[in-house]
Design a protein around this motif. Structure first.
Motif, mmCIF file in Angstrom:
data_model
loop_
_atom_site.group_PDB
_atom_site.id
_atom_site.type_symbol
_atom_site.label_atom_id
_atom_site.label_comp_id
_atom_site.label_asym_id
_atom_site.label_seq_id
_atom_site.Cartn_x
_atom_site.Cartn_y
_atom_site.Cartn_z
ATOM 1 N N GLY A 20 0.613 6.896 7.641
ATOM 2 C CA GLY A 20 1.578 7.604 6.806
ATOM 3 C C GLY A 20 1.464 9.107 6.866
ATOM 4 O O GLY A 20 2.375 9.816 6.431
ATOM 5 N N SER A 21 0.366 9.629 7.408
ATOM 6 C CA SER A 21 0.185 11.083 7.454
ATOM 7 C C SER A 21 1.162 11.757 8.411
ATOM 8 O O SER A 21 1.351 12.972 8.353
ATOM 9 C CB SER A 21 -1.255 11.423 7.852
ATOM 10 O OG SER A 21 -1.544 10.974 9.165
ATOM 11 N N ARG B 12 -2.964 4.771 5.349
ATOM 12 C CA ARG B 12 -2.933 6.181 4.958
ATOM 13 C C ARG B 12 -2.824 7.087 6.182
ATOM 14 O O ARG B 12 -2.072 8.065 6.183
ATOM 15 C CB ARG B 12 -4.191 6.520 4.162
ATOM 16 C CG ARG B 12 -4.301 7.987 3.771
ATOM 17 C CD ARG B 12 -5.595 8.239 3.024
ATOM 18 N NE ARG B 12 -6.752 7.795 3.786
ATOM 19 C CZ ARG B 12 -7.317 8.510 4.756
ATOM 20 N NH1 ARG B 12 -6.822 9.692 5.086
ATOM 21 N NH2 ARG B 12 -8.379 8.045 5.396
ATOM 22 N N TRP C 27 1.871 -3.780 4.413
ATOM 23 C CA TRP C 27 1.081 -3.529 5.616
ATOM 24 C C TRP C 27 0.266 -4.765 5.967
ATOM 25 O O TRP C 27 -0.184 -5.501 5.085
ATOM 26 C CB TRP C 27 0.131 -2.350 5.408
ATOM 27 C CG TRP C 27 0.807 -1.045 5.116
ATOM 28 C CD1 TRP C 27 1.273 -0.614 3.907
ATOM 29 C CD2 TRP C 27 1.100 -0.002 6.043
ATOM 30 N NE1 TRP C 27 1.829 0.634 4.026
ATOM 31 C CE2 TRP C 27 1.737 1.040 5.324
ATOM 32 C CE3 TRP C 27 0.874 0.159 7.409
ATOM 33 C CZ2 TRP C 27 2.149 2.221 5.927
ATOM 34 C CZ3 TRP C 27 1.283 1.340 8.016
ATOM 35 C CH2 TRP C 27 1.918 2.355 7.278
ATOM 36 N N GLU D 211 5.848 3.328 -0.630
ATOM 37 C CA GLU D 211 5.190 2.028 -0.681
ATOM 38 C C GLU D 211 5.801 1.088 0.352
ATOM 39 O O GLU D 211 7.018 0.914 0.411
ATOM 40 C CB GLU D 211 5.304 1.417 -2.079
ATOM 41 C CG GLU D 211 4.453 2.129 -3.127
ATOM 42 C CD GLU D 211 4.438 1.385 -4.444
ATOM 43 O OE1 GLU D 211 5.356 0.563 -4.662
ATOM 44 O OE2 GLU D 211 3.521 1.626 -5.246
ATOM 45 N N ARG E 295 3.853 -2.135 9.665
ATOM 46 C CA ARG E 295 4.388 -1.626 8.399
ATOM 47 C C ARG E 295 5.769 -2.233 8.183
ATOM 48 O O ARG E 295 6.623 -2.174 9.067
ATOM 49 C CB ARG E 295 4.503 -0.103 8.447
ATOM 50 C CG ARG E 295 4.942 0.530 7.133
ATOM 51 C CD ARG E 295 5.419 1.954 7.371
ATOM 52 N NE ARG E 295 6.720 1.983 8.014
ATOM 53 C CZ ARG E 295 7.141 2.964 8.805
ATOM 54 N NH1 ARG E 295 6.352 3.975 9.089
ATOM 55 N NH2 ARG E 295 8.352 2.923 9.337
ATOM 56 N N ILE F 178 0.850 -1.185 0.000
ATOM 57 C CA ILE F 178 0.000 0.000 0.000
ATOM 58 C C ILE F 178 0.887 1.238 0.000
ATOM 59 O O ILE F 178 1.903 1.287 0.701
ATOM 60 C CB ILE F 178 -0.930 0.023 1.228
ATOM 61 C CG1 ILE F 178 -1.839 -1.212 1.235
ATOM 62 C CG2 ILE F 178 -1.778 1.297 1.252
ATOM 63 C CD1 ILE F 178 -2.697 -1.330 2.474
ATOM 64 N N CYS F 179 0.502 2.224 -0.776
ATOM 65 C CA CYS F 179 1.216 3.498 -0.802
ATOM 66 C C CYS F 179 0.705 4.364 0.340
ATOM 67 O O CYS F 179 -0.500 4.624 0.445
ATOM 68 C CB CYS F 179 1.015 4.193 -2.144
ATOM 69 S SG CYS F 179 1.782 5.830 -2.239
ATOM 70 N N ALA F 180 1.618 4.804 1.193
ATOM 71 C CA ALA F 180 1.243 5.624 2.347
ATOM 72 C C ALA F 180 1.299 7.108 2.040
ATOM 73 O O ALA F 180 1.167 7.927 2.940
ATOM 74 C CB ALA F 180 2.152 5.306 3.533
ATOM 75 N N GLY F 181 1.507 7.466 0.770
ATOM 76 C CA GLY F 181 1.553 8.876 0.406
ATOM 77 C C GLY F 181 2.808 9.200 -0.380
ATOM 78 O O GLY F 181 3.744 8.401 -0.448
ATOM 79 N N MET G 148 -6.162 -0.168 3.998
ATOM 80 C CA MET G 148 -5.560 0.966 3.304
ATOM 81 C C MET G 148 -5.857 2.285 4.020
ATOM 82 O O MET G 148 -5.050 3.218 3.972
ATOM 83 C CB MET G 148 -6.046 1.027 1.853
ATOM 84 C CG MET G 148 -7.515 1.315 1.676
ATOM 85 S SD MET G 148 -7.958 1.510 -0.082
ATOM 86 C CE MET G 148 -7.470 -0.089 -0.718
ATOM 87 N N ASP G 149 -6.994 2.364 4.703
ATOM 88 C CA ASP G 149 -7.304 3.574 5.464
ATOM 89 C C ASP G 149 -6.365 3.719 6.660
ATOM 90 O O ASP G 149 -5.873 4.816 6.946
ATOM 91 C CB ASP G 149 -8.755 3.540 5.937
ATOM 92 C CG ASP G 149 -9.747 3.569 4.788
ATOM 93 O OD1 ASP G 149 -9.426 4.192 3.759
ATOM 94 O OD2 ASP G 149 -10.827 2.969 4.916
#
Length: 220
Positions: A108-109, A105, A59, A56, A79, A45-48, A101-102
């Motif tokens: 990753g913020s 995300r 997770w 990437e 992660r 999953i791409c965290a941003g 994925m939520d």
């Protein structure tokens, strides 16, 4: 926990050796719970976006605790760095239907927040204070963040791509460049024509260096 008592969702980093209450009402270390997961439990999953492209990671999550509130869930989130295999752990609470994925995300913020503080320290003097009371500290922090906000707004109102001119390609304005221009014009009081010329020269040079770097990578 205060956040849960107020039904506030969260994703909080935790240590690998922290004990977790499992769904069977037992206890286990965070790293042991994640190590027991099968390979199919992991998702890329791409965290941003990051400085060198998308962030990437792999997770995975595992439910923890059993006394969930109606419609809410607790998870242990992990992660994994795709290059080094290094693991990071988070405890999560939120709606039961929250997707993996939520959670990724949200975890990753934190990078965006850290980058904001680093930029504020470097460009707006966020950490350059010598105060002893709350009011003075609060005034300094507020002014620093307001200054950074102004610089960012000034940057975002300029074209994002390079600007073509008679002398070639130039990169757009950056926050450091805008701060440099303001300091040169208002603090050092250099001539506007001279400041503008140096700004164009720097941005042309940065554009050329970036072009040669990309070209060099393409030739490798």
């Amino acid at each position: 926990m205060w956040l849960e008592s107020h039904d506030q969702s969260y994703v909080v980093a935790t240590r690998r050796n922290d004990d977790m209450i499992t769904t069977s009402m037992g206890t286990a270390r965070a790293d042991d719970l994640i190590a027991a997961l099968p390979g199919r439990a992991w998702s890329r999953i791409c965290a941003g976006p990051g400085a060198h492209g998308p962030r990437e990671y792999d997770w995975a999550r595992v439910p923890v605790r059993i006394c969930w509130r109606p419609g809410r869930g607790h998870w242990l989130l992990a992660r994994r760095n795709r290059t080094t295999g290094e693991l990071a752990y988070y405890v999560c609470y939120g709606p039961r239907r929250t997707r993996l994925m939520d959670l990724a995300r949200i975890a990753g913020s934190r990078w965006a927040v850290e980058e904001c503080f680093q930029q504020a320290k470097g460009q707006a003097g966020l950490d350059e204070y010598q105060v002893r009371d709350w009011r003075a500290w609060h005034a300094h922090i507020t002014l620093s963040m307001a200054a950074l906000a102004w610089l960012v707004v000034a940057k975002t109102t300029t074209p994002k791509s390079g600007t073509h001119g008679s002398d070639g390609m130039m990169i757009g304005y950056t926050v450091p460049e805008i701060r440099r221009l303001i300091a040169a014009l208002l603090v050092r009081r250099h001539q506007a024509k001279h400041v503008w010329w140096w700004s164009r020269w720097r941005r042309r040079r940065q554009a050329r260096l970036s072009h040669y770097k990309r070209r060099g990578h393409a030739l490798c």
